[in-house]
Design an enzyme around this catalytic site. Structure first.
Site, short mmCIF file in Angstrom:
data_model
loop_
_atom_site.label_atom_id
_atom_site.label_comp_id
_atom_site.label_asym_id
_atom_site.label_seq_id
_atom_site.Cartn_x
_atom_site.Cartn_y
_atom_site.Cartn_z
N ASP A 7 34.49 4.11 12.51
CA ASP A 7 33.09 3.68 12.57
C ASP A 7 33.11 2.29 13.22
OD1 ASP A 7 30.30 3.50 12.09
OD2 ASP A 7 30.64 2.43 10.22
N SER A 8 31.94 1.75 13.47
CA SER A 8 31.87 0.40 14.02
C SER A 8 32.23 -0.65 12.96
CB SER A 8 30.46 0.12 14.52
OG SER A 8 29.56 0.15 13.42
N TYR A 39 27.38 -0.76 17.16
CA TYR A 39 27.34 0.20 18.27
C TYR A 39 25.89 0.55 18.63
CZ TYR A 39 32.33 1.67 17.91
OH TYR A 39 33.69 1.75 17.93
N GLY A 40 25.04 0.55 17.63
CA GLY A 40 23.69 1.12 17.78
C GLY A 40 22.79 0.39 18.75
N CYS A 71 30.29 8.01 12.08
CA CYS A 71 29.27 7.16 12.67
C CYS A 71 28.29 8.05 13.44
CB CYS A 71 29.96 6.18 13.63
SG CYS A 71 28.85 5.17 14.60
N ASN A 72 27.04 8.01 13.07
CA ASN A 72 26.02 8.80 13.76
C ASN A 72 25.88 8.38 15.22
OD1 ASN A 72 24.13 10.29 11.46
ND2 ASN A 72 25.13 8.47 10.72
N THR A 73 25.96 7.07 15.45
CA THR A 73 25.75 6.54 16.79
C THR A 73 26.86 7.00 17.74
OG1 THR A 73 24.84 4.60 15.68
CG2 THR A 73 25.29 4.39 18.03
N GLU A 152 27.16 -5.65 6.91
CA GLU A 152 28.52 -6.15 7.14
C GLU A 152 28.71 -7.51 6.45
OE1 GLU A 152 31.25 -4.83 8.86
OE2 GLU A 152 30.16 -2.94 9.10
N CYS A 184 22.43 6.64 9.52
CA CYS A 184 23.50 5.70 9.90
C CYS A 184 24.37 5.58 8.66
CB CYS A 184 22.90 4.35 10.28
SG CYS A 184 24.13 3.02 10.41
N THR A 185 25.68 5.65 8.86
CA THR A 185 26.57 5.68 7.69
C THR A 185 26.60 4.36 6.92
OG1 THR A 185 28.43 5.23 9.17
CG2 THR A 185 28.03 7.54 8.55
N HIS A 186 26.06 3.31 7.51
CA HIS A 186 25.95 2.04 6.76
C HIS A 186 24.82 2.10 5.72
CE1 HIS A 186 28.38 0.23 9.97
NE2 HIS A 186 28.46 -0.88 9.25
N1 DGL Z 1 27.55 3.29 11.01
C1 DGL Z 1 27.08 3.59 12.30
C2 DGL Z 1 26.18 4.76 12.42
O1 DGL Z 1 26.29 5.64 11.65
C3 DGL Z 1 27.09 2.54 13.34
C4 DGL Z 1 26.02 1.57 13.29
C5 DGL Z 1 26.18 0.51 14.34
O2 DGL Z 1 27.28 0.04 14.61
O3 DGL Z 1 25.14 0.13 14.91
O4 DGL Z 1 25.35 4.85 13.27
#
Ligand code: DGL
Length: 259
Positions: A7-8, A39-40, A71-73, A152, A184-186
């Site tokens: 993931d990011s 990443y998003g 990570c969805n993104t 984060e 988003c997994t966060h």
């Molecule tokens: N956890 C990520 C997701 O599921 C990445 C979010 C990011 O880095 O912007 O999209």
């Protein structure tokens, strides 16, 4: 069975946690690409490049059997390219749980929180249009730029995070949304704050169980039912180790790597 997960940043650990609880005999290697997070808010080609470098690293250093894009993104931007490039690797992605959310919603008003890149993904847009028409559901989308950075930092319920959530969630609250997709997994890490801001019994839909089930289906024969799991965490930049401990309920030293 060697499983690469990335993931990011910290978000993918929400999936690692479920996998650690439900799988056996897996050596998990986790990469948090914190140098390139978030990443998003990046372009698709950049996300493809980050994801390809990480997958090469997993293969060269660990000879992994399967990859979970936690990570969805990155799934939205890069899974197609990764599957084309690494034909023999089992690759499991993470996608917003729109379908389960739609079947769960009583008010037929569903919220989706995700990164800007995920909400702009062609596959997601197609699915949203199809499902909302088929099930006559109103979908309320909200991109949450800046939320990943707050998480984060460990600011899961700081005044700033709550006020960001308030501005994004107020329209959903007023419209009577009863189910929110955490795309988003966060975001499961701010689940309690989301519930607090919604001021109602809202259901939050995340997909770590579905991903764990998919790993079992695709890797079943390679899973060793008698040995313990192991987990190594790597980060390409700074990472908040207190948050790692909070998510996994165990201490982990993250090893710094250059990719
Ligand atoms: N956890 C990520 C997701 O599921 C990445 C979010 C990011 O880095 O912007 O999209």
């Amino acid at each position: 069975m060697k499983l690469g997960v990335f993931d990011s940043g910290l978000g993918g650990l929400t999936i690692v946690k479920t996998m650690l609880e439900s799988l056996q005999g897996v050596d998990m290697i986790y990469i948090a690409d914190t140098k390139n997070a978030p990443y998003g808010e990046k372009g698709a080609q950049q996300i493809i490049d980050f994801s390809t470098k990480i997958t090469d690293y997993f293969i060269d250093k660990f000879d992994i059997d399967a990859l979970v894009i936690a990570c969805n993104t990155a799934t939205s931007a890069a899974i197609k390219e990764l599957r084309e490039k690494y034909k023999n690797l089992i690759i499991i992605g993470t996608e917003p749980g729109l379908k389960p959310a739609i079947s769960h919603s009583q008010s037929k008003k569903v919220g989706v929180l995700a990164t800007p890149a995920t909400l702009n993904g062609a596959k997601y847009i197609l699915l949203r249009d199809e499902l909302s028409k088929q099930y006559k559901v109103d979908v309320f989308e909200q991109a949450c730029p800046g939320l990943v950075q707050q998480i984060e930092l460990g600011e899961i319920d700081s005044p700033k995070t709550i006020s960001m959530l308030e501005s994004w969630l107020a329209p959903m609250r007023e419209a009577g949304v009863d189910t929110i997709v955490l795309g988003c997994t966060h975001y499961p890490l701010v689940g309690e704050s989301i519930k607090k801001v919604m001021q109602r019994d809202v259901s939050l839909i995340e997909t770590s169980n579905a991903i764990t089930k998919r790993v079992k289906e695709l890797c079943g024969n390679d899973l060793n039912k008698t040995t313990d799991n192991s987990l190594k965490i790597f980060a390409t930049g700074d990472i908040n180790e207190n948050m790692i401990e909070m998510i996994l309920a165990q201490k982990h030293k993250a090893i710094q790597i250059k990719i």
